[in-house]
Design an enzyme around this catalytic site. Structure first.
Site, PDB file in Angstrom:
ATOM      1  N   GLU A 209      45.086  20.908  89.555  1.00 40.06           N
ATOM      2  CA  GLU A 209      45.224  19.512  89.106  1.00 40.06           C
ATOM      3  C   GLU A 209      46.601  19.228  88.508  1.00 40.06           C
ATOM      4  O   GLU A 209      47.343  20.160  88.167  1.00 40.06           O
ATOM      5  CB  GLU A 209      44.145  19.166  88.091  1.00 40.06           C
TER       6      GLU A 209
ATOM      7  N   LYS B 299      47.617   8.743  83.897  1.00 42.42           N
ATOM      8  CA  LYS B 299      46.514   9.699  84.065  1.00 42.42           C
ATOM      9  C   LYS B 299      45.510   9.026  84.998  1.00 42.42           C
ATOM     10  O   LYS B 299      44.969   7.970  84.672  1.00 42.42           O
ATOM     11  CB  LYS B 299      45.920   9.986  82.688  1.00 42.42           C
TER      12      LYS B 299
ATOM     13  N   VAL C  96      40.493  16.370  86.537  1.00 36.79           N
ATOM     14  CA  VAL C  96      39.492  17.184  87.243  1.00 36.79           C
ATOM     15  C   VAL C  96      38.725  16.283  88.216  1.00 36.79           C
ATOM     16  O   VAL C  96      38.521  16.632  89.383  1.00 36.79           O
ATOM     17  CB  VAL C  96      38.525  17.862  86.238  1.00 36.79           C
TER      18      VAL C  96
ATOM     19  N   ASP D  42      31.982   7.535  75.361  1.00 34.26           N
ATOM     20  CA  ASP D  42      33.070   8.269  76.017  1.00 34.26           C
ATOM     21  C   ASP D  42      32.560   9.558  76.660  1.00 34.26           C
ATOM     22  O   ASP D  42      32.391  10.586  76.007  1.00 34.26           O
ATOM     23  CB  ASP D  42      34.187   8.572  75.003  1.00 34.26           C
TER      24      ASP D  42
ATOM     25  N   SER E 214      33.441  11.874  80.031  1.00 31.42           N
ATOM     26  CA  SER E 214      34.464  12.046  81.065  1.00 31.42           C
ATOM     27  C   SER E 214      33.895  11.805  82.464  1.00 31.42           C
ATOM     28  O   SER E 214      32.782  12.247  82.788  1.00 31.42           O
ATOM     29  CB  SER E 214      35.031  13.457  80.988  1.00 31.42           C
ATOM     30  N   ALA E 215      34.702  11.147  83.290  1.00 32.98           N
ATOM     31  CA  ALA E 215      34.330  10.941  84.700  1.00 32.98           C
ATOM     32  C   ALA E 215      34.239  12.277  85.439  1.00 32.98           C
ATOM     33  O   ALA E 215      33.657  12.343  86.526  1.00 32.98           O
ATOM     34  CB  ALA E 215      35.360  10.034  85.374  1.00 32.98           C
ATOM     35  N   ASP E 216      34.778  13.347  84.843  1.00 33.20           N
ATOM     36  CA  ASP E 216      34.669  14.681  85.458  1.00 33.20           C
ATOM     37  C   ASP E 216      33.201  15.042  85.714  1.00 33.20           C
ATOM     38  O   ASP E 216      32.872  15.668  86.725  1.00 33.20           O
ATOM     39  CB  ASP E 216      35.253  15.771  84.538  1.00 33.20           C
TER      40      ASP E 216
ATOM     41  N   LYS F  18      36.383  22.457  75.745  1.00 33.09           N
ATOM     42  CA  LYS F  18      36.821  22.585  74.351  1.00 33.09           C
ATOM     43  C   LYS F  18      35.822  21.962  73.404  1.00 33.09           C
ATOM     44  O   LYS F  18      35.176  20.987  73.759  1.00 33.09           O
ATOM     45  CB  LYS F  18      38.099  21.784  74.172  1.00 33.09           C
TER      46      LYS F  18
HETATM   47  N1  PSU Z   1      40.794  19.661  79.025  1.00 34.24           N
HETATM   48  C1  PSU Z   1      41.815  20.501  78.785  1.00 34.24           C
HETATM   49  N2  PSU Z   1      43.052  20.243  79.292  1.00 34.24           N
HETATM   50  C2  PSU Z   1      43.284  19.149  80.075  1.00 34.24           C
HETATM   51  C3  PSU Z   1      42.182  18.284  80.346  1.00 34.24           C
HETATM   52  C4  PSU Z   1      40.973  18.578  79.812  1.00 34.24           C
HETATM   53  O1  PSU Z   1      41.628  21.481  78.090  1.00 34.24           O
HETATM   54  O2  PSU Z   1      44.424  18.940  80.512  1.00 34.24           O
HETATM   55  C5  PSU Z   1      42.389  17.105  81.252  1.00 34.24           C
HETATM   56  C6  PSU Z   1      41.765  17.367  82.629  1.00 34.24           C
HETATM   57  O3  PSU Z   1      42.596  16.769  83.607  1.00 34.24           O
HETATM   58  C7  PSU Z   1      40.456  16.609  82.555  1.00 34.24           C
HETATM   59  C8  PSU Z   1      40.841  15.446  81.690  1.00 34.24           C
HETATM   60  O4  PSU Z   1      39.961  16.192  83.801  1.00 34.24           O
HETATM   61  O5  PSU Z   1      41.710  15.974  80.720  1.00 34.24           O
HETATM   62  C9  PSU Z   1      39.646  14.787  81.048  1.00 34.24           C
HETATM   63  O6  PSU Z   1      40.049  13.612  80.438  1.00 34.24           O
HETATM   64  P1  PSU Z   1      38.962  12.555  79.974  1.00 34.24           P
HETATM   65  O7  PSU Z   1      38.280  13.206  78.805  1.00 34.24           O
HETATM   66  O8  PSU Z   1      39.758  11.346  79.586  1.00 34.24           O
HETATM   67  O9  PSU Z   1      38.068  12.325  81.133  1.00 34.24           O
HETATM   68 MN    MN Z   2      37.059   9.411  78.315  1.00 34.06          MN
END
Ligand code: PSU
Ligand code: MN
Length: 305
Positions: free
Chosen positions: A26, A87, A107, A139, A141-143, A160
């Site tokens: 990624e 992003k 991701v 909140d 994540s879309a992941d 994390k």
């Molecule tokens: N967790 C990490 N390092 C990162 C990310 C997550 O330890 O760089 C990044 C990844 O690209 C993940 C994104 O898909 O943050 C998730 O962001 P959000 O919580 O806004 O969906």
């Molecule tokens: Mn988010």
């Protein structure tokens, strides 16, 4: 139709045609997860480790509206150096491409693009998840939704504890995403090897991982697989030390009203600063470890085809 939007690097195209192993990587981790120049160093080392383990690396990013599958060194530098790269999560894809902007894939979007071109194995650091207090902020994540829908295996060091790990695992269960522990029963916590939560199944070899991934898709069970690979013992951080830093970072984010897509990059940057780079060093090492195992899994996966 897709050729209008996606440019695949020749070596990746060749591997796709021949059915030889490829590992997706990624770019949000480059543009938003680590500071320059260590972000570029980490990206280049990751590509090298994929090659050393017999697969072809495909770092994914959007440059000038073109979805790139496989970046050259110049493009890796560009993603690491350039300020203000968006992003790009699933909701951002269409607008970033149509407006001919740059986007670092998360991701979720790295999986999405991998799925579009037929790459099945992806290595990263940590996945996004259900944020703490999501009951109020919504909140999530879309992941996680991408893991529910897109047929790509993601090798990571868990998630994390800036997140609510318990709720993240509940969400994955609801969505039918298997969470496999690589040589462990414990779901890892990124900087540390244990989170206090268990994985669904322990696996002990790349072959076993490949076999479960293959079986899932053979059975038409749509969606991803999480392979959680703990940070090597020698790079693990002290639990109390990193927990304290995470709590401080979360407090600060709350105080400053940091929200939405800014949250994860903000917390990561705070941690790197607060631990004087120790968290960043661990982050780099765990990524390399994931990339190595992902490459081995990719080799087994393509062999078994
Ligand atoms: N967790 C990490 N390092 C990162 C990310 C997550 O330890 O760089 C990044 C990844 O690209 C993940 C994104 O898909 O943050 C998730 O962001 P959000 O919580 O806004 O969906
Ligand atoms: Mn988010």
């Amino acid at each position: 139709m897709l050729e209008k939007y996606i440019s695949i690097k020749p070596e990746v195209k060749e591997a796709l045609e021949k059915g030889t192993p490829i590992v997706a990587l990624e770019s949000t981790i480059i543009s938003h997860g680590m500071p320059y120049p260590l972000n570029v160093e980490s990206a280049k080392n990751s590509e090298r480790i994929v090659r050393e383990n017999g697969a072809v690396p495909a770092t994914i990013a959007i440059i000038n509206g073109v979805i790139k599958v496989g970046l050259n060194d110049e493009e890796l530098d560009y993603m690491g150096k350039t300020k203000g790269i968006a992003k790009a999560s699933r909701r951002d894809m269409a607008a970033i491409v149509a407006k001919k902007l740059d986007g670092a894939t998360t991701v979720a979007t790295t999986m999405l693009v991998s799925g579009l071109v037929g790459i099945r194995v992806f290595a990263t650091g940590g996945i996004g998840g259900v944020h703490r207090n999501a009951q109020e902020t919504f909140d999530i994540s879309a992941d996680l939704q991408e893991l529910a829908n897109t047929d790509v295996a993601v090798i990571c060091a868990g998630a994390k504890s800036i997140l609510d790990i318990g709720l993240t695992l509940e969400y994955l269960e609801t969505q039918g995403v298997p969470v496999l522990g690589y040589k462990t029963e414990d779901f890892p916590n990124f900087y540390t090897r244990k989170s206090g939560y268990k994985v669904d199944y322990r696996i002990d070899s790349p072959e076993e991982a490949a076999n479960i991934i293959r079986t899932k898709w053979d059975l038409n069970l749509k969606g991803g697989v999480v392979i959680a690979n703990p940070i090597p013992v020698e790079y693990e951080m002290d639990y109390d030390y990193i927990t304290d830093s995470i709590d401080k970072a979360l407090d600060e984010a709350k105080k400053l009203g940091v929200k939405g897509k800014e949250t994860t990059p903000f917390l990561l940057a705070k941690l790197h600063k607060d631990t004087e780079g120790k968290s960043l060093a661990s982050n780099m090492k765990l990524v390399y470890n994931n990339v190595e195992i992902a490459s081995k899994i990719a080799c087994e996966f393509y062999k078994a085809k």
